[in-house]
Design a protein around this motif. Structure first.
Motif, PDB file in Angstrom:
ATOM      1  N   CYS A 108       0.515  -1.578  -0.008  1.00 38.74           N
ATOM      2  CA  CYS A 108       0.115   0.077  -0.194  1.00 38.74           C
ATOM      3  C   CYS A 108       1.022   1.099   0.058  1.00 38.74           C
ATOM      4  O   CYS A 108       1.848   1.464   0.381  1.00 38.74           O
ATOM      5  CB  CYS A 108      -1.332   0.140   1.405  1.00 38.74           C
ATOM      6  SG  CYS A 108      -1.867   1.592   1.535  1.00 38.74           S
ATOM      7  N   CYS A 109       0.624   2.362  -0.700  1.00 38.57           N
ATOM      8  CA  CYS A 109       1.138   3.274  -0.882  1.00 38.57           C
ATOM      9  C   CYS A 109       0.152   4.535  -0.014  1.00 38.57           C
ATOM     10  O   CYS A 109      -0.979   4.594  -0.167  1.00 38.57           O
ATOM     11  CB  CYS A 109       1.346   3.768  -1.773  1.00 38.57           C
ATOM     12  SG  CYS A 109       2.208   5.693  -2.210  1.00 38.57           S
ATOM     13  N   SER A 110       0.469   4.491   1.098  1.00 39.18           N
ATOM     14  CA  SER A 110      -0.117   6.276   2.127  1.00 39.18           C
ATOM     15  C   SER A 110       0.631   6.656   3.018  1.00 39.18           C
ATOM     16  O   SER A 110       1.259   5.878   3.123  1.00 39.18           O
ATOM     17  CB  SER A 110      -1.388   4.768   2.354  1.00 39.18           C
ATOM     18  OG  SER A 110      -2.138   5.548   3.850  1.00 39.18           O
ATOM     19  N   PHE A 111      -0.158   7.685   3.347  1.00 38.17           N
ATOM     20  CA  PHE A 111       0.815   8.982   3.978  1.00 38.17           C
ATOM     21  C   PHE A 111      -0.442   8.969   5.091  1.00 38.17           C
ATOM     22  O   PHE A 111      -1.639   9.321   4.730  1.00 38.17           O
ATOM     23  CB  PHE A 111       0.970   9.875   3.118  1.00 38.17           C
ATOM     24  CG  PHE A 111       1.815   9.667   2.288  1.00 38.17           C
ATOM     25  CD1 PHE A 111       3.499  10.251   2.426  1.00 38.17           C
ATOM     26  CD2 PHE A 111       1.638   9.672   0.838  1.00 38.17           C
ATOM     27  CE1 PHE A 111       4.490   9.457   1.004  1.00 38.17           C
ATOM     28  CE2 PHE A 111       2.163   9.175   0.283  1.00 38.17           C
ATOM     29  CZ  PHE A 111       3.924   9.389   0.061  1.00 38.17           C
ATOM     30  N   ARG A 112       0.504   9.635   5.995  1.00 42.08           N
ATOM     31  CA  ARG A 112      -0.153   9.613   7.629  1.00 42.08           C
ATOM     32  C   ARG A 112      -0.678  11.334   7.537  1.00 42.08           C
ATOM     33  O   ARG A 112       0.393  11.891   7.514  1.00 42.08           O
ATOM     34  CB  ARG A 112       0.546   8.990   8.902  1.00 42.08           C
ATOM     35  CG  ARG A 112      -0.359   9.449  10.276  1.00 42.08           C
ATOM     36  CD  ARG A 112       0.983   9.291  11.344  1.00 42.08           C
ATOM     37  NE  ARG A 112       0.345   9.016  12.339  1.00 42.08           N
ATOM     38  CZ  ARG A 112       0.673   9.086  13.645  1.00 42.08           C
ATOM     39  NH1 ARG A 112       2.413   8.653  13.873  1.00 42.08           N
ATOM     40  NH2 ARG A 112       0.153   8.742  14.908  1.00 42.08           N
ATOM     41  N   ARG A 113      -1.882  11.574   7.707  1.00 42.04           N
ATOM     42  CA  ARG A 113      -2.348  12.866   7.818  1.00 42.04           C
ATOM     43  C   ARG A 113      -3.317  12.744   9.316  1.00 42.04           C
ATOM     44  O   ARG A 113      -4.147  12.232   8.949  1.00 42.04           O
ATOM     45  CB  ARG A 113      -2.603  13.449   5.973  1.00 42.04           C
ATOM     46  CG  ARG A 113      -2.003  13.306   5.160  1.00 42.04           C
ATOM     47  CD  ARG A 113      -3.128  14.009   4.275  1.00 42.04           C
ATOM     48  NE  ARG A 113      -1.788  13.644   3.003  1.00 42.04           N
ATOM     49  CZ  ARG A 113      -1.546  12.848   2.553  1.00 42.04           C
ATOM     50  NH1 ARG A 113      -2.040  11.388   2.153  1.00 42.04           N
ATOM     51  NH2 ARG A 113      -0.813  13.129   0.816  1.00 42.04           N
ATOM     52  N   GLU A 114      -3.076  13.194  10.381  1.00 36.90           N
ATOM     53  CA  GLU A 114      -4.081  13.251  11.279  1.00 36.90           C
ATOM     54  C   GLU A 114      -3.971  14.825  11.996  1.00 36.90           C
ATOM     55  O   GLU A 114      -2.658  15.387  12.282  1.00 36.90           O
ATOM     56  CB  GLU A 114      -3.593  12.572  12.240  1.00 36.90           C
ATOM     57  CG  GLU A 114      -3.472  10.756  12.035  1.00 36.90           C
ATOM     58  CD  GLU A 114      -3.728   9.856  12.997  1.00 36.90           C
ATOM     59  OE1 GLU A 114      -3.482   9.859  14.518  1.00 36.90           O
ATOM     60  OE2 GLU A 114      -2.184   9.124  13.057  1.00 36.90           O
ATOM     61  N   LYS A 115      -5.011  15.240  12.228  1.00 43.38           N
ATOM     62  CA  LYS A 115      -5.273  16.910  12.317  1.00 43.38           C
ATOM     63  C   LYS A 115      -4.294  16.379  14.088  1.00 43.38           C
ATOM     64  O   LYS A 115      -4.234  15.836  14.395  1.00 43.38           O
ATOM     65  CB  LYS A 115      -6.322  17.170  13.411  1.00 43.38           C
ATOM     66  CG  LYS A 115      -7.013  18.393  13.427  1.00 43.38           C
ATOM     67  CD  LYS A 115      -8.734  18.429  13.519  1.00 43.38           C
ATOM     68  CE  LYS A 115      -8.403  19.889  14.130  1.00 43.38           C
ATOM     69  NZ  LYS A 115     -10.380  19.933  14.464  1.00 43.38           N
ATOM     70  N   TYR A 116      -3.779  17.733  14.668  1.00 47.07           N
ATOM     71  CA  TYR A 116      -2.577  17.961  14.975  1.00 47.07           C
ATOM     72  C   TYR A 116      -1.360  17.341  15.356  1.00 47.07           C
ATOM     73  O   TYR A 116      -0.344  17.622  16.146  1.00 47.07           O
ATOM     74  CB  TYR A 116      -3.333  18.257  16.727  1.00 47.07           C
ATOM     75  CG  TYR A 116      -4.823  18.520  16.931  1.00 47.07           C
ATOM     76  CD1 TYR A 116      -5.123  19.779  16.583  1.00 47.07           C
ATOM     77  CD2 TYR A 116      -6.028  17.728  17.120  1.00 47.07           C
ATOM     78  CE1 TYR A 116      -6.061  20.515  17.067  1.00 47.07           C
ATOM     79  CE2 TYR A 116      -7.513  18.552  16.483  1.00 47.07           C
ATOM     80  CZ  TYR A 116      -7.653  19.662  16.716  1.00 47.07           C
ATOM     81  OH  TYR A 116      -7.822  20.350  16.968  1.00 47.07           O
ATOM     82  N   ILE A 117      -1.093  16.483  14.240  1.00 50.32           N
ATOM     83  CA  ILE A 117       0.101  15.557  14.628  1.00 50.32           C
ATOM     84  C   ILE A 117       1.022  17.030  13.072  1.00 50.32           C
ATOM     85  O   ILE A 117       0.170  16.557  12.089  1.00 50.32           O
ATOM     86  CB  ILE A 117       0.133  14.773  13.964  1.00 50.32           C
ATOM     87  CG1 ILE A 117      -0.677  13.841  15.307  1.00 50.32           C
ATOM     88  CG2 ILE A 117       1.684  13.841  13.648  1.00 50.32           C
ATOM     89  CD1 ILE A 117      -1.120  12.197  15.379  1.00 50.32           C
ATOM     90  N   PRO A 118       1.492  17.552  13.383  1.00 49.09           N
ATOM     91  CA  PRO A 118       3.170  17.769  13.089  1.00 49.09           C
ATOM     92  C   PRO A 118       3.191  17.608  11.602  1.00 49.09           C
ATOM     93  O   PRO A 118       3.641  17.758  10.577  1.00 49.09           O
ATOM     94  CB  PRO A 118       3.508  18.749  13.144  1.00 49.09           C
ATOM     95  CG  PRO A 118       3.503  18.320  15.004  1.00 49.09           C
ATOM     96  CD  PRO A 118       2.224  17.642  14.631  1.00 49.09           C
ATOM     97  N   LYS A 119       4.259  16.560  11.779  1.00 46.48           N
ATOM     98  CA  LYS A 119       4.519  15.970  10.863  1.00 46.48           C
ATOM     99  C   LYS A 119       3.995  14.163  10.464  1.00 46.48           C
ATOM    100  O   LYS A 119       3.996  13.797  11.271  1.00 46.48           O
ATOM    101  CB  LYS A 119       6.251  14.741  10.953  1.00 46.48           C
ATOM    102  CG  LYS A 119       7.561  16.453  11.757  1.00 46.48           C
ATOM    103  CD  LYS A 119       8.459  15.936  11.903  1.00 46.48           C
ATOM    104  CE  LYS A 119       9.113  17.508  12.073  1.00 46.48           C
ATOM    105  NZ  LYS A 119      10.314  16.670  12.478  1.00 46.48           N
TER     106      LYS A 119
END
Length: 352
Positions: free
Chosen positions: A19-30
């Protein structure tokens, strides 16, 4: 129905895609890559079991596929591996490569397994490729295909004693008398069309397995009559009971019959020809049969001193035959052996 040779195709499962996926979560800057790997494809395995005596099931299903691995997903989740496809076969099954004829495995022990086709490896997700210089890799691999091959599966019965002789020599009647086997018995040639296995009790704690091999005739090693199809079932036996028909109604020469069968055994396999034998003069249940046996006794003793006269109808000589057979088995105990098996050829080794 007795089936002892089947061609099957086995296909292992394909590995799941990464899987090609990126972590994008609110309040997590990196954030960063979090694609998981794909699951491994399922294997195809042959397993020997004791409660089967025929390859009948494989005749009606000749393609076996293992489950594919599931793809990976985000949050570093690895895909589920495919389920293994287990093909259960009788003990004594030989697995061969259909194209080359090479023996790949000889499954003689209970629950012994052979890995016939290895499942494909799952593809790597993009998390696998992150580094200090590549903080956002967009690479994810596809799953690898599983192995696929065509096999020839053959059955050779596992028996301590093989009962051989010309058609209508009294083999089926004998095994029904000495064991728990209940074969078809009739007064015509080739009554028995399939081998019959029976457990013979010597006493409360001792026993052996006997196999009634369908009647052999001249030219059997070339496939005549029931031929090589059933000669192979005598190869695993340790002792052979060679039945000679002394019926008062038979006009056959017992010594001539003996020499014909011995010739067929030798032409088929030198090892089979040299197995220890007991000559069994059968159907000695009539005064004329007894007179006929007395005329041949000395000549047969020269051929093989292990000679017994029996009558399966009256029970004459049956007890002596069982005990002498067991004694001969004790004298010819095979050395410990490890049957070939395992994953097969080196080119099927697991990929790194």
């Amino acid at each position: 129905m007795f089936v002892d040779q089947v061609k099957i195709t086995v296909r292992a499962g394909k590995g799941g895609d990464g899987c090609c996926s990126f972590r994008r979560e609110k309040y997590i800057p990196k954030g960063g890559p979090d694609g998981g790997d794909g699951g491994r494809g399922g294997d195809v395995v042959l397993q020997a079991v004791s409660n089967l005596t025929t390859l009948l099931d494989l005749r009606y299903q000749q393609l076996y596929r293992a489950e594919n691995g599931r793809p990976g997903s985000g949050n570093l989740k690895t895909g589920k591996s495919g389920e293994t496809c287990v093909i259960r076969v009788p003990q004594g099954t030989i697995v061969k490569d259909y194209d080359t004829g090479n023996v790949l495995a000889d499954l003689t022990e209970e629950f012994q397994e052979y890995l016939a086709a290895k499942g494909g490896r799952g593809g790597f997700g993009n998390d696998h490729y992150k580094s200090s210089t590549n903080r956002a890799p967009r690479r994810a691999d596809s799953g690898k295909p599983g192995d696929s091959r065509v096999l020839l599966v053959e059955l050779k019965l596992l028996a301590d004693v093989g009962i051989i002789g010309f058609p209508n020599a009294g083999k089926s009647t004998l095994i029904s008398k000495i064991s728990n086997a209940r074969p078809k018995v009739a007064d015509y040639p080739f009554t028995t069309l399939t081998p019959n296995l029976g457990l013979v009790r010597v006493d409360e704690y001792q026993s052996f397995v006997a196999a009634d091999i369908p009647g052999l005739i001249e030219g059997a090693h070339e496939g005549k009559g029931l031929g090589t199809r059933f000669l192979k079932h005598t190869e695993r036996t340790r002792v052979i009971l060679h039945m000679l028909d002394f019926s008062a109604l038979s006009d056959r020469d017992p010594i001539e019959d003996y020499e014909i069968i011995q010739k067929e055994l030798k032409a088929f396999s030198e090892e089979l020809y040299e197995k220890p034998q007991i000559l069994v003069a059968s159907k000695i249940d009539h005064p004329e049969a007894e007179d006929k046996f007395e005329r041949y006794r000395e000549r047969l003793k020269v051929i093989n001193p292990r000679l017994l006269a029996v009558s399966s109808v009256t029970g004459k000589g049956i007890s002596d035959l069982i005990h002498q057979t067991y004694q001969l088995l004790q004298e010819h105990v095979p050395p410990p052996d490890i049957a070939p098996g395992g994953p097969g050829k080196e080119d099927w080794a697991e990929e790194n």
